[in-house]
Motif scaffolding. Structure first.
Motif, PDB file in Angstrom:
ATOM      1  N   ASN A   1      14.622 -20.529  -1.827  1.00  0.00           N
ATOM      2  CA  ASN A   1      14.607 -19.431  -0.851  1.00  0.00           C
ATOM      3  C   ASN A   1      14.227 -18.115  -1.519  1.00  0.00           C
ATOM      4  N   ILE A   2      14.710 -17.901  -2.723  1.00  0.00           N
ATOM      5  CA  ILE A   2      14.346 -16.698  -3.467  1.00  0.00           C
ATOM      6  C   ILE A   2      12.847 -16.701  -3.758  1.00  0.00           C
ATOM      7  N   ARG A   3      12.317 -17.875  -4.129  1.00  0.00           N
ATOM      8  CA  ARG A   3      10.871 -17.995  -4.370  1.00  0.00           C
ATOM      9  C   ARG A   3      10.091 -17.645  -3.111  1.00  0.00           C
ATOM     10  N   ARG A   4      10.518 -18.176  -1.994  1.00  0.00           N
ATOM     11  CA  ARG A   4       9.834 -17.900  -0.722  1.00  0.00           C
ATOM     12  C   ARG A   4       9.863 -16.397  -0.405  1.00  0.00           C
ATOM     13  N   ASP A   5      11.027 -15.772  -0.557  1.00  0.00           N
ATOM     14  CA  ASP A   5      11.139 -14.337  -0.289  1.00  0.00           C
ATOM     15  C   ASP A   5      10.248 -13.531  -1.228  1.00  0.00           C
ATOM     16  N   SER A   6      10.197 -13.910  -2.483  1.00  0.00           N
ATOM     17  CA  SER A   6       9.356 -13.210  -3.459  1.00  0.00           C
ATOM     18  C   SER A   6       7.880 -13.328  -3.085  1.00  0.00           C
ATOM     19  N   ASN A   7       7.477 -14.520  -2.691  1.00  0.00           N
ATOM     20  CA  ASN A   7       6.075 -14.715  -2.307  1.00  0.00           C
ATOM     21  C   ASN A   7       5.726 -13.917  -1.054  1.00  0.00           C
ATOM     22  N   GLU A   8       6.679 -13.778  -0.128  1.00  0.00           N
ATOM     23  CA  GLU A   8       6.439 -12.968   1.068  1.00  0.00           C
ATOM     24  C   GLU A   8       6.249 -11.508   0.692  1.00  0.00           C
ATOM     25  N   VAL A   9       7.058 -11.024  -0.247  1.00  0.00           N
ATOM     26  CA  VAL A   9       6.914  -9.638  -0.712  1.00  0.00           C
ATOM     27  C   VAL A   9       5.552  -9.447  -1.361  1.00  0.00           C
ATOM     28  N   LEU A  10       5.135 -10.412  -2.175  1.00  0.00           N
ATOM     29  CA  LEU A  10       3.826 -10.316  -2.828  1.00  0.00           C
ATOM     30  C   LEU A  10       2.690 -10.287  -1.796  1.00  0.00           C
ATOM     31  N   LYS A  11       2.793 -11.105  -0.760  1.00  0.00           N
ATOM     32  CA  LYS A  11       1.752 -11.122   0.272  1.00  0.00           C
ATOM     33  C   LYS A  11       1.708  -9.794   1.019  1.00  0.00           C
ATOM     34  N   LYS A  12       2.887  -9.207   1.251  1.00  0.00           N
ATOM     35  CA  LYS A  12       2.935  -7.905   1.921  1.00  0.00           C
ATOM     36  C   LYS A  12       2.293  -6.833   1.040  1.00  0.00           C
ATOM     37  N   LEU A  13       2.584  -6.878  -0.254  1.00  0.00           N
ATOM     38  CA  LEU A  13       1.971  -5.908  -1.171  1.00  0.00           C
ATOM     39  C   LEU A  13       0.451  -6.067  -1.195  1.00  0.00           C
ATOM     40  N   LEU A  14      -0.023  -7.298  -1.165  1.00  0.00           N
ATOM     41  CA  LEU A  14      -1.465  -7.553  -1.145  1.00  0.00           C
ATOM     42  C   LEU A  14      -2.074  -7.024   0.151  1.00  0.00           C
ATOM     43  N   LYS A  15      -1.407  -7.283   1.255  1.00  0.00           N
ATOM     44  CA  LYS A  15      -1.898  -6.826   2.558  1.00  0.00           C
ATOM     45  C   LYS A  15      -1.966  -5.300   2.610  1.00  0.00           C
ATOM     46  N   ASP A  16      -0.962  -4.649   2.016  1.00  0.00           N
ATOM     47  CA  ASP A  16      -0.934  -3.180   1.988  1.00  0.00           C
ATOM     48  C   ASP A  16      -1.864  -2.610   0.918  1.00  0.00           C
ATOM     49  N   LYS A  17      -2.531  -3.508   0.199  1.00  0.00           N
ATOM     50  CA  LYS A  17      -3.458  -3.138  -0.880  1.00  0.00           C
ATOM     51  C   LYS A  17      -2.764  -2.382  -2.018  1.00  0.00           C
ATOM     52  N   THR A  18      -1.478  -2.696  -2.229  1.00  0.00           N
ATOM     53  CA  THR A  18      -0.740  -2.117  -3.344  1.00  0.00           C
ATOM     54  C   THR A  18      -1.070  -2.858  -4.639  1.00  0.00           C
ATOM     55  N   ILE A  19      -1.345  -4.175  -4.508  1.00  0.00           N
ATOM     56  CA  ILE A  19      -1.714  -4.977  -5.674  1.00  0.00           C
ATOM     57  C   ILE A  19      -3.016  -5.719  -5.372  1.00  0.00           C
ATOM     58  N   SER A  20      -3.703  -6.158  -6.428  1.00  0.00           N
ATOM     59  CA  SER A  20      -4.950  -6.905  -6.250  1.00  0.00           C
ATOM     60  C   SER A  20      -4.639  -8.391  -6.048  1.00  0.00           C
TER      61      SER A  20
END
Length: 75
Positions: free
Chosen positions: A20-39
């Motif tokens: 579950n922690i992995r899933r939450d982390s991956n969701e945060v990463l996808k949000k950061l990518l969508k917001d163009k905060t990370i490449s």
């Protein structure tokens, strides 16, 4: 044998929590990518790191369960 079943049940709960922690982390990463905060490369690298940590801790739980099962059955 009941104690072994209890240990395995608790271990499975622990592994579910780790996933579950992995899933939450991956969701945060996808949000950061969508917001163009990370490449995309940073997101992929971070997901790989999260997966490696997940595998490491799941293996640790499995190792602890095996040790505890052996200890319980020895007594």
């Amino acid at each position: 044998k009941e104690m072994v079943k209890l240990v395995k049940s608790e271990a499975e709960d622990g592994k579910i929590a780790i996933r579950n922690i992995r899933r939450d982390s991956n969701e945060v990463l996808k949000k950061l990518l969508k917001d163009k905060t990370i490449s995309e490369d940073d997101e992929r690298r971070a997901q790989d790191d999260v997966q490696k940590l997940t595998d490491k801790f799941v293996a640790e739980v499995d190792k602890l369960v095996a040790e505890k099962e052996k200890e319980i059955l020895t007594v």
